[in-house]
Design a protein around this motif. Structure first.
Motif, short mmCIF file in Angstrom:
data_model
loop_
_atom_site.label_atom_id
_atom_site.label_comp_id
_atom_site.label_asym_id
_atom_site.label_seq_id
_atom_site.Cartn_x
_atom_site.Cartn_y
_atom_site.Cartn_z
N HIS A 143 -7.27 -4.56 5.41
CA HIS A 143 -7.10 -3.15 5.77
C HIS A 143 -6.49 -2.34 4.63
CE1 HIS A 143 -8.08 -4.06 9.93
NE2 HIS A 143 -7.27 -5.12 9.83
N SER A 144 -6.55 -2.83 3.40
CA SER A 144 -5.85 -2.18 2.30
C SER A 144 -6.71 -1.27 1.45
CB SER A 144 -5.22 -3.25 1.40
OG SER A 144 -6.25 -4.05 0.84
N LYS A 145 -7.94 -1.03 1.84
CA LYS A 145 -8.85 -0.20 1.03
C LYS A 145 -8.42 1.26 1.04
CE LYS A 145 -13.68 0.90 0.38
NZ LYS A 145 -15.04 0.79 0.89
N THR A 146 -8.46 1.90 -0.13
CA THR A 146 -8.12 3.31 -0.25
C THR A 146 -9.04 4.13 0.65
OG1 THR A 146 -7.38 3.00 -2.52
CG2 THR A 146 -7.97 5.23 -1.88
N ILE A 163 0.84 -1.19 0.00
CA ILE A 163 0.00 0.00 0.00
C ILE A 163 0.88 1.24 0.00
CG2 ILE A 163 -2.03 -1.00 1.10
CD1 ILE A 163 0.11 1.06 3.28
N VAL A 164 0.24 2.38 -0.24
CA VAL A 164 0.89 3.68 -0.18
C VAL A 164 0.13 4.53 0.83
CG1 VAL A 164 1.56 5.73 -1.48
CG2 VAL A 164 1.57 3.50 -2.59
N LEU A 165 0.86 5.23 1.68
CA LEU A 165 0.25 6.05 2.73
C LEU A 165 0.61 7.52 2.56
CD1 LEU A 165 1.18 4.07 5.94
CD2 LEU A 165 -1.11 4.44 5.10
N SER A 166 -0.33 8.39 2.87
CA SER A 166 -0.04 9.80 3.10
C SER A 166 -0.11 9.97 4.61
CB SER A 166 -1.08 10.69 2.44
OG SER A 166 -0.98 10.61 1.05
N VAL A 167 1.02 10.25 5.22
CA VAL A 167 1.06 10.43 6.67
C VAL A 167 0.95 11.92 6.94
CG1 VAL A 167 2.36 10.03 8.78
CG2 VAL A 167 2.44 8.37 6.93
N ASN A 214 -1.23 10.13 12.44
CA ASN A 214 -2.36 9.76 11.60
C ASN A 214 -1.95 9.65 10.15
OD1 ASN A 214 -4.11 9.80 13.80
ND2 ASN A 214 -4.52 11.97 13.55
N GLY A 215 -2.54 8.69 9.45
CA GLY A 215 -2.27 8.51 8.04
C GLY A 215 -3.49 7.98 7.32
N VAL A 216 -3.45 8.04 6.00
CA VAL A 216 -4.55 7.57 5.16
C VAL A 216 -3.96 6.75 4.03
CG1 VAL A 216 -6.45 8.26 3.66
CG2 VAL A 216 -5.92 9.62 5.67
#
Length: 90
Positions: free
Chosen positions: A55-58, A6-10, A72-74
């Motif tokens: 838990h990998s849903k965008t 996955i890729v996260l924006s923290v 926090n991240g998304v």
């Protein structure tokens, strides 16, 4: 355990998220960060890692624990910004 990349924006512009940081949902560890770096364009940190497939849903909100502090991240999908490449007319 089945896992997916996955890729996260923290959502912290100042602290760097490092490899090995834990990815948590509701206090339970569901994955790990493999790499991370600041994004000057987005003004947040961007990281990649692995999480359990459930838990990998965008758009899933997660907590990333680095140096014993949660951030926090998304979970997001790429590309983060629209590409603005010049395409010559054919």
């Amino acid at each position: 355990m089945s896992r997916i990349r996955i890729v996260l924006s923290v959502l912290t512009p100042t602290n760097r998220i490092t490899a090995g940081s834990k990815i948590c949902v509701d206090g339970a560890e569901v994955g790990v960060i493999t790499s991370g770096c600041p994004s000057p364009s987005l003004k947040v940190n961007v990281s990649m890692g692995y999480v359990q497939t459930g838990h990998s849903k965008t758009g899933t909100e997660v907590s990333v624990v680095t140096r014993n502090k949660p951030y926090n991240g998304v979970i997001t999908k790429m590309p983060f910004l629209p590409s603005q490449y010049y395409m010559a007319p054919k």
